[in-house]
Write an enzyme that holds these catalytic residues in place. Structure first.
Site, PDB file in Angstrom:
ATOM      1  N   HIS A 265     -18.205   8.365   1.655  1.00 36.60           N
ATOM      2  CA  HIS A 265     -18.386   7.178   2.488  1.00 36.60           C
ATOM      3  C   HIS A 265     -19.793   7.193   3.056  1.00 36.60           C
ATOM      4  O   HIS A 265     -20.279   8.253   3.458  1.00 36.60           O
ATOM      5  CB  HIS A 265     -17.354   7.167   3.629  1.00 36.60           C
ATOM      6  CG  HIS A 265     -17.135   5.803   4.183  1.00 36.60           C
ATOM      7  ND1 HIS A 265     -18.043   5.189   5.001  1.00 36.60           N
ATOM      8  CD2 HIS A 265     -16.128   4.918   3.994  1.00 36.60           C
ATOM      9  CE1 HIS A 265     -17.597   3.985   5.313  1.00 36.60           C
ATOM     10  NE2 HIS A 265     -16.438   3.781   4.705  1.00 36.60           N
ATOM     11  N   ASP A 319      -9.316   4.736   1.064  1.00 36.84           N
ATOM     12  CA  ASP A 319      -8.647   4.328  -0.173  1.00 36.84           C
ATOM     13  C   ASP A 319      -7.855   5.454  -0.837  1.00 36.84           C
ATOM     14  O   ASP A 319      -7.109   5.209  -1.780  1.00 36.84           O
ATOM     15  CB  ASP A 319      -9.682   3.805  -1.188  1.00 36.84           C
ATOM     16  CG  ASP A 319     -10.199   2.445  -0.786  1.00 36.84           C
ATOM     17  OD1 ASP A 319      -9.428   1.678  -0.187  1.00 36.84           O
ATOM     18  OD2 ASP A 319     -11.375   2.146  -1.055  1.00 36.84           O
TER      19      ASP A 319
END
Ligand code: CMC
Length: 388
Positions: A265, A319
């Site tokens: 991320h 996710d």
């Protein structure tokens, strides 16, 4: 600005470049903390509902009892979509991706509502209600239409999340499943200036209507480096097949510079706090409704990755575990990203409203790397090697 100065300022992907002030969401990526309007995500996921959280994000404060009752009633009243929208969805190819159907249907809502009073509080309230109410209906409608069925109408006796699961699966969901789904929506509702929210703000800055803002954000969310990653995670886990294959899979993927889906991320250097909560929700789902063999593969992958990718600050993101929860809820894989959109519309609308409050159109600059000024050549004198 000189080319030299532009080169110094240039940050590919705008990494670390502030482009707005915002009071909506704060991410502490070093310590793994996320707050919406100052409230920790863990508390919201434990105690709030998606609609209450959406209200908080958009209007800045938790609603009072009366405000929440009114907002919920309005959303419930606007769940139905025009037969024209349903007919349009019927014209789309059943093989098309549901994100494309959602993008087109979200944009089509702009045809029904005037954009003249775009900065008036009542216009904003109505647009928020319509988008939050109708997006789940459109996602569920396309799902039934592509199976050759007629969409079913929303049920007024069901709360927001339970109603979506009902419209999708044609069965009234178990209350625990509906609550877990609602908590998933809270977790995905907002995340500062991710690509789709930035896209929403850029579109909003032109003062176009909120339906175009949301359609542009839906298109951006669809990509595999953003919301689309949740679909790819399950495919990857199935490819690994067994927990003891996780280490070899990682070694092979890393040597080929293949990205591990659901990992990494731009903002976090530790495990995404939403991934930790989603992992607990997955475990709750499996304890109640039976286990999913892919969960063992996922936890093995996370463990093996901690030594291989952890030192680079690459850990599971939002996710990674969401797909396992959605699969147990009976949601088809290619609806995982539309479900993300059902939730993230709250964040997009919060940013739309904030952008309108202090608008300046986005118009960044570029560093030109093309040809210098040159003379036009007649057709018969040209030769080049472009493959067109
Ligand atoms: N697997 C393996 N290596 C990775 C991964 C990954 N998932 N993510 C980053 N890296 C490595 C990358 O190879 C690079 O290494 P090096 O410096 O040796 O070349 C380094 O980490 C920096 O990567 P980057 O791609 O430049 O980092 P970024 O900040 O531009 O990318 C990201 C962030 C989310 C696009 C990226 O981590 C990624 O592609 N992850 C996989 C897709 C994914 O899970 N996306 C969902 C993101 S979270 C929810 C959402 O936004 O929708």
């Amino acid at each position: 600005m000189s080319k030299e100065t532009s080169e110094i300022l240039f940050r590919p992907g705008l990494e670390g470049v502030p482009v707005t002030h915002s009071a909506i969401c704060d991410i502490d990526g070093l310590n793994g903390n996320l707050t919406y309007r100052g409230y920790p995500i863990e508390e919201l996921a434990a105690h709030s509902t998606f609609l209450e959280t959406a209200y908080l994000l958009i209007w800045g404060e938790l609603p009072t009892q009366d405000q929440l009752r009114e907002f919920e009633a309005q959303v419930q009243m606007h769940r139905r979509v025009s037969f024209r929208v349903r007919d349009m969805l019927k014209c789309f190819p059943a093989t098309g991706h549901p994100m494309d159907a959602l993008q087109a249907s979200a944009a089509s809502l702009g045809l029904f509502y005037s954009r003249r009073a775009i900065d008036k509080p009542q216009y904003i309230y109505d647009a928020v209600v319509r988008l939050i109410a109708k997006i789940p209906t459109m996602v569920a409608a396309f799902q039934l239409i592509r199976k050759g069925q007629d969409p079913i109408q929303p049920r007024d006796d069901l709360a927001y999340s339970a109603n979506f699961l009902y419209m999708l699966t044609e069965r009234e969901p178990d209350p625990l499943a509906a609550r877990i789904f609602d908590r998933c929506l809270i977790l995905h509702a907002e995340h500062s200036l991710n690509a789709s929210t930035f896209s929403a703000r850029v579109t909003a800055s032109t003062l176009t209507d909120p339906y175009a803002v949301v359609a542009s954000a839906v298109g951006t969310l669809a990509g595999p480096l953003h919301g689309g990653a949740n679909e790819d995670v399950l495919a990857m886990l199935e490819e690994i097949e067994k927990a003891d294959g996780a280490g070899d899979f990682l070694d092979n993927a890393i040597s080929k510079k293949r990205k591990i889906m659901g990992f990494g991320h731009r903002e976090y250097r530790v495990k995404d706090p939403r991934a930790s909560i989603l992992q607990c929700l997955a475990e709750e789902m499996f304890a109640r409704f039976g286990k999913d063999d892919m969960y063992e593969v996922a936890t093995a992958l996370e463990e093996e990755a901690s030594t291989r990718l952890g030192p680079k600050g690459i850990y599971p993101n939002v996710d990674f575990y969401s797909g396992l929860v959605y699969r147990k809820l009976g949601i088809p894989r290619d609806l995982f990203t539309p479900v993300f959109a059902i939730s993230r519309v709250a964040g997009w609308l919060a940013h739309w409203k904030e952008q309108l409050g202090a608008n300046r159109i986005f118009r960044p600059s570029q560093i030109y790397t093309g040809a210098q000024k040159r003379a036009w050549l007649p057709l018969e004198e040209r030769s080049n090697s472009i493959d067109a």
